[in-house]
Design a protein around this motif. Sequence first.
Motif, PDB file in Angstrom:
ATOM      1  N   LYS A  11       0.739  -1.581  -0.459  1.00 39.56           N
ATOM      2  CA  LYS A  11      -0.349   0.406   0.350  1.00 39.56           C
ATOM      3  C   LYS A  11       0.993   1.202  -0.154  1.00 39.56           C
ATOM      4  O   LYS A  11       0.142   2.066  -0.345  1.00 39.56           O
ATOM      5  CB  LYS A  11      -0.985   0.263   1.220  1.00 39.56           C
ATOM      6  CG  LYS A  11      -2.297  -0.179   0.897  1.00 39.56           C
ATOM      7  CD  LYS A  11      -3.223  -0.768   2.064  1.00 39.56           C
ATOM      8  CE  LYS A  11      -4.200  -1.952   1.832  1.00 39.56           C
ATOM      9  NZ  LYS A  11      -5.079  -1.390   3.488  1.00 39.56           N
ATOM     10  N   VAL A  51       2.277   2.028  -3.416  1.00 38.00           N
ATOM     11  CA  VAL A  51       1.430   1.624  -4.334  1.00 38.00           C
ATOM     12  C   VAL A  51       0.826   3.993  -4.240  1.00 38.00           C
ATOM     13  O   VAL A  51       0.640   4.634  -5.023  1.00 38.00           O
ATOM     14  CB  VAL A  51      -0.326   1.649  -4.273  1.00 38.00           C
ATOM     15  CG1 VAL A  51      -0.814   1.737  -5.251  1.00 38.00           C
ATOM     16  CG2 VAL A  51       0.101  -0.028  -4.771  1.00 38.00           C
ATOM     17  N   TYR A  52       0.890   4.277  -3.476  1.00 35.48           N
ATOM     18  CA  TYR A  52       0.534   4.971  -2.414  1.00 35.48           C
ATOM     19  C   TYR A  52       1.837   6.506  -2.618  1.00 35.48           C
ATOM     20  O   TYR A  52       1.924   7.220  -3.180  1.00 35.48           O
ATOM     21  CB  TYR A  52      -0.128   6.038  -1.181  1.00 35.48           C
ATOM     22  CG  TYR A  52      -1.324   5.372  -0.043  1.00 35.48           C
ATOM     23  CD1 TYR A  52      -2.360   5.216  -1.625  1.00 35.48           C
ATOM     24  CD2 TYR A  52      -1.643   4.458   0.634  1.00 35.48           C
ATOM     25  CE1 TYR A  52      -3.470   5.248  -0.747  1.00 35.48           C
ATOM     26  CE2 TYR A  52      -2.530   3.829   0.623  1.00 35.48           C
ATOM     27  CZ  TYR A  52      -4.249   3.841  -0.254  1.00 35.48           C
ATOM     28  OH  TYR A  52      -4.970   3.654   0.408  1.00 35.48           O
ATOM     29  N   THR A  58       3.957   5.942  -5.244  1.00 41.04           N
ATOM     30  CA  THR A  58       3.970   6.124  -6.683  1.00 41.04           C
ATOM     31  C   THR A  58       2.635   7.354  -7.073  1.00 41.04           C
ATOM     32  O   THR A  58       3.044   7.915  -8.193  1.00 41.04           O
ATOM     33  CB  THR A  58       3.155   4.471  -7.362  1.00 41.04           C
ATOM     34  OG1 THR A  58       4.056   3.490  -6.462  1.00 41.04           O
ATOM     35  CG2 THR A  58       3.720   4.640  -8.939  1.00 41.04           C
ATOM     36  N   VAL A  59       1.484   6.631  -6.650  1.00 42.48           N
ATOM     37  CA  VAL A  59       0.762   7.222  -7.594  1.00 42.48           C
ATOM     38  C   VAL A  59       0.765   8.896  -7.253  1.00 42.48           C
ATOM     39  O   VAL A  59       0.566  10.047  -7.834  1.00 42.48           O
ATOM     40  CB  VAL A  59      -0.624   7.103  -6.405  1.00 42.48           C
ATOM     41  CG1 VAL A  59      -2.414   8.144  -6.659  1.00 42.48           C
ATOM     42  CG2 VAL A  59      -1.418   5.873  -6.854  1.00 42.48           C
ATOM     43  N   LEU A  60       1.319   9.710  -5.938  1.00 41.63           N
ATOM     44  CA  LEU A  60       1.919  10.747  -5.450  1.00 41.63           C
ATOM     45  C   LEU A  60       2.424  11.222  -6.184  1.00 41.63           C
ATOM     46  O   LEU A  60       2.549  12.081  -6.364  1.00 41.63           O
ATOM     47  CB  LEU A  60       2.012  10.867  -4.005  1.00 41.63           C
ATOM     48  CG  LEU A  60       2.715  11.679  -3.351  1.00 41.63           C
ATOM     49  CD1 LEU A  60       1.279  12.996  -3.596  1.00 41.63           C
ATOM     50  CD2 LEU A  60       3.088  11.822  -1.694  1.00 41.63           C
ATOM     51  N   SER A  61       3.692  10.212  -7.167  1.00 42.69           N
ATOM     52  CA  SER A  61       4.813  10.710  -7.061  1.00 42.69           C
ATOM     53  C   SER A  61       4.196  11.015  -8.544  1.00 42.69           C
ATOM     54  O   SER A  61       4.576  12.127  -9.398  1.00 42.69           O
ATOM     55  CB  SER A  61       5.864   9.413  -7.655  1.00 42.69           C
ATOM     56  OG  SER A  61       6.655   9.052  -6.475  1.00 42.69           O
ATOM     57  N   ILE A  62       3.490  10.339  -9.366  1.00 40.96           N
ATOM     58  CA  ILE A  62       2.764  10.477 -10.660  1.00 40.96           C
ATOM     59  C   ILE A  62       2.046  11.629 -10.834  1.00 40.96           C
ATOM     60  O   ILE A  62       2.142  12.668 -11.794  1.00 40.96           O
ATOM     61  CB  ILE A  62       2.019   9.436 -11.007  1.00 40.96           C
ATOM     62  CG1 ILE A  62       3.032   7.986 -11.310  1.00 40.96           C
ATOM     63  CG2 ILE A  62       0.862  10.275 -12.335  1.00 40.96           C
ATOM     64  CD1 ILE A  62       2.468   6.931 -11.343  1.00 40.96           C
ATOM     65  N   LEU A  63       1.466  12.205  -9.455  1.00 39.42           N
ATOM     66  CA  LEU A  63       0.381  13.354  -9.366  1.00 39.42           C
ATOM     67  C   LEU A  63       1.508  14.233  -9.016  1.00 39.42           C
ATOM     68  O   LEU A  63       0.818  15.655 -10.208  1.00 39.42           O
ATOM     69  CB  LEU A  63       0.100  13.369  -8.015  1.00 39.42           C
ATOM     70  CG  LEU A  63      -1.877  11.804  -8.063  1.00 39.42           C
ATOM     71  CD1 LEU A  63      -2.444  12.691  -7.048  1.00 39.42           C
ATOM     72  CD2 LEU A  63      -2.628  12.518  -9.839  1.00 39.42           C
TER      73      LEU A  63
END
Length: 179
Positions: A6, A9-10, A12-17
């Motif tokens: 988790k 995943v979080y 990675t999502v934060l980095s992409i955003l």
Amino acid sequence: MEKNKKIVVYGTVLSILVAASLFVYTVYASNMLSYLSSDPKACINCHTMNSAYATWEKSSHKNVAGCVDCHLPVGDVVAKYKSKAIDGWNHSVAFTLNTYENNIQISDDGASRVQANCIRCHASESATLKLNADKYHSGEDGSLETGRKCWECHKYVPHGKVRSLISTPYNLGVKEKMK
């Protein structure tokens, strides 16, 4: 183990955003989309082009040719946008790293494009050029045997007498945002 997945995943999502937000901000702050147009005002997004714009705006070329008409290939959309991409990259690197001179010099590739466009637009004068070829011009296209460019004789067209950051001292009001 599930908790670590988790976090990854979080993260990675934060980095992409964050990366997407920085990209959107860069596009907005640099007026990047304006460079896809042919509007001469796009060229003054960079303060170093203010004097070129100000002198062009007072020239005889203002009503017949914009920046793109002289500085980019005409008639070949692929060549036009390829040149825009190469020039855009080179300009953004030079302006970001502050590696340009105050009196900006045109590249060899840019000079050959401008020369081709001078000849294209002034084709009606080609008969005069051919008549005077023995005196001034040697090529059938109006080019000079020595490789000289049109602006070597017509040096004040269309950017005026001097092209530098200080050549047009009252050009500070030129900068306008693209709408």
